[in-house]
Write a protein that holds these residues in place. Structure first.
Motif, PDB file in Angstrom:
ATOM      1  N   ASP A 196      28.734  10.064 -20.900  1.00 48.70           N
ATOM      2  CA  ASP A 196      29.078   9.393 -19.644  1.00 48.70           C
ATOM      3  C   ASP A 196      27.858   8.801 -18.952  1.00 48.70           C
ATOM      4  OD1 ASP A 196      31.701   9.881 -20.030  1.00 48.70           O
ATOM      5  OD2 ASP A 196      31.951  11.323 -18.396  1.00 48.70           O
ATOM      6  N   GLN A 197      26.663   9.148 -19.414  1.00 51.65           N
ATOM      7  CA  GLN A 197      25.479   8.539 -18.833  1.00 51.65           C
ATOM      8  C   GLN A 197      25.496   7.020 -19.003  1.00 51.65           C
ATOM      9  OE1 GLN A 197      21.638  10.255 -19.618  1.00 51.65           O
ATOM     10  NE2 GLN A 197      22.515  12.290 -19.935  1.00 51.65           N
ATOM     11  N   MET A 198      26.033   6.560 -20.127  1.00 57.32           N
ATOM     12  CA  MET A 198      26.095   5.118 -20.355  1.00 57.32           C
ATOM     13  C   MET A 198      27.016   4.443 -19.339  1.00 57.32           C
ATOM     14  SD  MET A 198      23.964   4.525 -22.744  1.00 57.32           S
ATOM     15  CE  MET A 198      23.005   5.856 -21.970  1.00 57.32           C
ATOM     16  N   LEU A 199      28.093   5.126 -18.965  1.00 58.77           N
ATOM     17  CA  LEU A 199      28.975   4.587 -17.930  1.00 58.77           C
ATOM     18  C   LEU A 199      28.249   4.533 -16.590  1.00 58.77           C
ATOM     19  CD1 LEU A 199      32.374   6.369 -18.689  1.00 58.77           C
ATOM     20  CD2 LEU A 199      31.672   4.056 -19.314  1.00 58.77           C
ATOM     21  N   ALA A 200      27.459   5.569 -16.323  1.00 63.42           N
ATOM     22  CA  ALA A 200      26.725   5.607 -15.064  1.00 63.42           C
ATOM     23  C   ALA A 200      25.718   4.466 -14.958  1.00 63.42           C
ATOM     24  CB  ALA A 200      26.005   6.951 -14.927  1.00 63.42           C
ATOM     25  N   SER A 210      23.699  -0.625 -13.139  1.00 67.90           N
ATOM     26  CA  SER A 210      22.306  -0.524 -12.711  1.00 67.90           C
ATOM     27  C   SER A 210      21.504  -1.718 -13.216  1.00 67.90           C
ATOM     28  CB  SER A 210      21.684   0.771 -13.245  1.00 67.90           C
ATOM     29  OG  SER A 210      21.475   0.674 -14.654  1.00 67.90           O
ATOM     30  N   ASN A 211      20.310  -1.858 -12.674  1.00 70.31           N
ATOM     31  CA  ASN A 211      19.412  -2.932 -13.106  1.00 70.31           C
ATOM     32  C   ASN A 211      18.611  -2.563 -14.347  1.00 70.31           C
ATOM     33  OD1 ASN A 211      20.121  -4.623 -10.937  1.00 70.31           O
ATOM     34  ND2 ASN A 211      18.612  -3.667  -9.589  1.00 70.31           N
ATOM     35  N   VAL A 212      18.700  -1.305 -14.765  1.00 72.61           N
ATOM     36  CA  VAL A 212      17.840  -0.849 -15.864  1.00 72.61           C
ATOM     37  C   VAL A 212      18.528  -0.931 -17.220  1.00 72.61           C
ATOM     38  CG1 VAL A 212      16.616   0.717 -14.325  1.00 72.61           C
ATOM     39  CG2 VAL A 212      18.548   1.576 -15.680  1.00 72.61           C
ATOM     40  N   PHE A 213      19.857  -1.098 -17.214  1.00 71.47           N
ATOM     41  CA  PHE A 213      20.611  -1.036 -18.465  1.00 71.47           C
ATOM     42  C   PHE A 213      20.456  -2.349 -19.229  1.00 71.47           C
ATOM     43  CE2 PHE A 213      24.941  -0.115 -20.589  1.00 71.47           C
ATOM     44  CZ  PHE A 213      24.299   0.616 -21.576  1.00 71.47           C
ATOM     45  N   ALA A 214      19.299  -2.501 -19.846  1.00 66.83           N
ATOM     46  CA  ALA A 214      18.982  -3.713 -20.595  1.00 66.83           C
ATOM     47  C   ALA A 214      17.879  -3.378 -21.593  1.00 66.83           C
ATOM     48  CB  ALA A 214      18.531  -4.834 -19.649  1.00 66.83           C
ATOM     49  N   ARG A 215      17.542  -4.348 -22.398  1.00 66.37           N
ATOM     50  CA  ARG A 215      16.491  -4.152 -23.393  1.00 66.37           C
ATOM     51  C   ARG A 215      15.181  -3.742 -22.711  1.00 66.37           C
ATOM     52  NH1 ARG A 215      14.958  -8.639 -28.031  1.00 66.37           N
ATOM     53  NH2 ARG A 215      13.532  -7.319 -29.242  1.00 66.37           N
ATOM     54  N   SER A 251      21.179  21.878 -14.919  1.00 63.73           N
ATOM     55  CA  SER A 251      21.587  20.501 -15.219  1.00 63.73           C
ATOM     56  C   SER A 251      20.346  19.673 -15.543  1.00 63.73           C
ATOM     57  CB  SER A 251      22.354  19.889 -14.040  1.00 63.73           C
ATOM     58  OG  SER A 251      21.546  19.843 -12.884  1.00 63.73           O
ATOM     59  N   TRP A 252      20.576  18.465 -16.060  1.00 69.90           N
ATOM     60  CA  TRP A 252      19.479  17.582 -16.428  1.00 69.90           C
ATOM     61  C   TRP A 252      19.410  16.390 -15.477  1.00 69.90           C
ATOM     62  CZ3 TRP A 252      22.654  19.916 -19.932  1.00 69.90           C
ATOM     63  CH2 TRP A 252      22.036  20.694 -20.940  1.00 69.90           C
ATOM     64  N   LEU A 253      18.198  16.007 -15.113  1.00 70.60           N
ATOM     65  CA  LEU A 253      18.002  14.781 -14.347  1.00 70.60           C
ATOM     66  C   LEU A 253      17.277  13.796 -15.254  1.00 70.60           C
ATOM     67  CD1 LEU A 253      18.254  13.274 -11.636  1.00 70.60           C
ATOM     68  CD2 LEU A 253      15.925  14.073 -11.113  1.00 70.60           C
ATOM     69  N   ASN A 254      17.966  12.729 -15.621  1.00 73.35           N
ATOM     70  CA  ASN A 254      17.358  11.674 -16.419  1.00 73.35           C
ATOM     71  C   ASN A 254      16.892  10.554 -15.500  1.00 73.35           C
ATOM     72  OD1 ASN A 254      17.698  12.992 -18.785  1.00 73.35           O
ATOM     73  ND2 ASN A 254      19.136  11.544 -19.682  1.00 73.35           N
ATOM     74  N   ILE A 255      15.660  10.148 -15.685  1.00 72.14           N
ATOM     75  CA  ILE A 255      15.084   9.064 -14.899  1.00 72.14           C
ATOM     76  C   ILE A 255      14.902   7.874 -15.822  1.00 72.14           C
ATOM     77  CG2 ILE A 255      13.184   8.356 -13.408  1.00 72.14           C
ATOM     78  CD1 ILE A 255      12.577  11.394 -13.078  1.00 72.14           C
ATOM     79  N   TYR A 256      15.719   6.846 -15.613  1.00 67.21           N
ATOM     80  CA  TYR A 256      15.670   5.645 -16.453  1.00 67.21           C
ATOM     81  C   TYR A 256      14.776   4.605 -15.785  1.00 67.21           C
ATOM     82  CZ  TYR A 256      19.606   7.649 -18.976  1.00 67.21           C
ATOM     83  OH  TYR A 256      20.404   8.475 -19.725  1.00 67.21           O
ATOM     84  N   LYS A 257      14.014   3.911 -16.587  1.00 66.02           N
ATOM     85  CA  LYS A 257      13.080   2.924 -16.055  1.00 66.02           C
ATOM     86  C   LYS A 257      13.115   1.656 -16.883  1.00 66.02           C
ATOM     87  CE  LYS A 257       8.231   2.247 -14.743  1.00 66.02           C
ATOM     88  NZ  LYS A 257       6.867   2.824 -14.703  1.00 66.02           N
ATOM     89  N   ASN A 258      13.073   0.535 -16.194  1.00 62.82           N
ATOM     90  CA  ASN A 258      12.958  -0.759 -16.856  1.00 62.82           C
ATOM     91  C   ASN A 258      12.111  -1.644 -15.943  1.00 62.82           C
ATOM     92  OD1 ASN A 258      13.281  -3.083 -18.413  1.00 62.82           O
ATOM     93  ND2 ASN A 258      15.378  -2.535 -18.955  1.00 62.82           N
ATOM     94  N   GLY A 259      10.857  -1.844 -16.326  1.00 63.81           N
ATOM     95  CA  GLY A 259       9.945  -2.551 -15.437  1.00 63.81           C
ATOM     96  C   GLY A 259       9.673  -1.716 -14.210  1.00 63.81           C
ATOM     97  N   GLN A 260       9.933  -2.276 -13.035  1.00 61.10           N
ATOM     98  CA  GLN A 260       9.741  -1.546 -11.781  1.00 61.10           C
ATOM     99  C   GLN A 260      11.013  -0.839 -11.306  1.00 61.10           C
ATOM    100  OE1 GLN A 260       6.679  -1.239 -10.220  1.00 61.10           O
ATOM    101  NE2 GLN A 260       6.000  -2.208 -12.140  1.00 61.10           N
ATOM    102  N   LEU A 283      14.020   1.810 -11.256  1.00 55.51           N
ATOM    103  CA  LEU A 283      14.314   3.182 -11.642  1.00 55.51           C
ATOM    104  C   LEU A 283      15.780   3.485 -11.365  1.00 55.51           C
ATOM    105  CD1 LEU A 283      11.233   5.085 -10.133  1.00 55.51           C
ATOM    106  CD2 LEU A 283      11.612   4.496 -12.534  1.00 55.51           C
ATOM    107  N   PHE A 284      16.360   4.373 -12.176  1.00 50.08           N
ATOM    108  CA  PHE A 284      17.739   4.782 -11.950  1.00 50.08           C
ATOM    109  C   PHE A 284      17.857   6.246 -12.350  1.00 50.08           C
ATOM    110  CE2 PHE A 284      22.382   4.742 -12.373  1.00 50.08           C
ATOM    111  CZ  PHE A 284      22.719   3.978 -11.257  1.00 50.08           C
ATOM    112  N   PHE A 285      18.580   7.024 -11.527  1.00 52.62           N
ATOM    113  CA  PHE A 285      18.632   8.471 -11.709  1.00 52.62           C
ATOM    114  C   PHE A 285      20.056   8.922 -12.031  1.00 52.62           C
ATOM    115  CE2 PHE A 285      15.178   7.345  -8.921  1.00 52.62           C
ATOM    116  CZ  PHE A 285      14.115   8.135  -9.352  1.00 52.62           C
ATOM    117  N   VAL A 286      20.182   9.710 -13.100  1.00 46.42           N
ATOM    118  CA  VAL A 286      21.478  10.242 -13.510  1.00 46.42           C
ATOM    119  C   VAL A 286      21.331  11.738 -13.776  1.00 46.42           C
ATOM    120  CG1 VAL A 286      23.376  10.150 -15.168  1.00 46.42           C
ATOM    121  CG2 VAL A 286      22.122   8.050 -14.581  1.00 46.42           C
ATOM    122  N   ARG A 287      22.154  12.514 -13.114  1.00 47.78           N
ATOM    123  CA  ARG A 287      22.156  13.967 -13.310  1.00 47.78           C
ATOM    124  C   ARG A 287      23.336  14.332 -14.201  1.00 47.78           C
ATOM    125  NH1 ARG A 287      23.829  18.214  -8.584  1.00 47.78           N
ATOM    126  NH2 ARG A 287      23.856  20.121  -9.847  1.00 47.78           N
TER     127      ARG A 287
END
Length: 219
Positions: A166-170, A174-179, A192-201, A203-207
């Motif tokens: 479900d992280q992909m749905l989350a 977002s602005n980070v879901f790209a190459r 629980s896990w906190l994933n910090i996604y980054k793309n350039g500047q 950031l997006f957070f998913v628990r």
């Protein structure tokens, strides 16, 4: 000025976390699963659009604190057999056959989002548009529940999901879901896990919380 900023930060913190309180859901569902989970689940399979956001939270997140009632590995294997046909152009006869298998899985887990989309496609194939629309509406409500769980823009207001897929749905809005996306993960005190996604500047957070039986032997 610093005092005002601190007070505003506390207000924002409380607002974000009030959107979905996992600890409260866990306590309520564990202490009274019929009231907080199964009664709401029954509405979800009969009249899902009548549920409010709090009830949907109890269903989606509360599923982590009830028994599966089936073996996960067997369920996923059977689901794979349904999905591989639902995603292809098949005959009315074959769709009817696969649909019967999908219905059995739905009785076991009406919250599986992949299965809900499979049911939508299969019902469309057998020309039962209303039933297909019904299952898509269920999927949409669960998707919106994830999107409404936080902002994803700060570590204190992550979007909250109950499994890794479900992280992909989350991430979809977002602005980070790209190459070029990267991420790092940290385990929080509650497990629980906190994933910090980054793309350039950006950031997006998913628990990601997990089911109480996640590490149990499936045999």
């Amino acid at each position: 000025m610093k005092k005002i900023f601190f007070l505003l930060s506390l207000l924002f913190f409380g607002f974000y976390f009030s959107q979905v309180n996992i600890e409260q859901i866990k306590n309520d569902v564990t202490s009274n699963p019929k009231k907080f989970y199964y009664d709401n689940l029954e509405i979800f399979i009969t009249n899902p659009k009548s549920l409010n956001q709090q009830q949907l939270n109890y269903i989606y997140y509360g599923n982590n604190y009830v028994d599966y009632g089936y073996k996960r590995s067997e369920f996923m294997n059977d689901l794979g057999e349904v999905t591989r046909f639902s995603n292809r152009k098949i005959s009315f006869k074959k769709a009817t056959e696969v649909l019967e298998k999908a219905k059995i899985l739905y009785q076991k887990n009406p919250l599986n989002k992949e299965l809900l989309l499979d049911l939508q496609k299969l019902y469309y194939t057998v020309k039962e548009q209303d039933k297909g629309d019904f299952h898509f509406s269920q999927y949409q409500l669960l998707y919106e529940t994830i999107q409404n769980s936080g902002t994803g823009k700060l570590d204190i207001s992550p979007l909250v999901v109950t499994n890794f897929s479900d992280q992909m749905l989350a991430l979809e809005n977002s602005n980070v879901f790209a190459r070029g996306i990267t991420f790092k993960s940290t385990v929080l005190p509650d497990g629980s896990w906190l994933n910090i996604y980054k793309n350039g500047q950006d950031l997006f957070f998913v628990r990601t919380t997990h089911h109480k039986d996640l590490y149990k032997d499936d045999k």
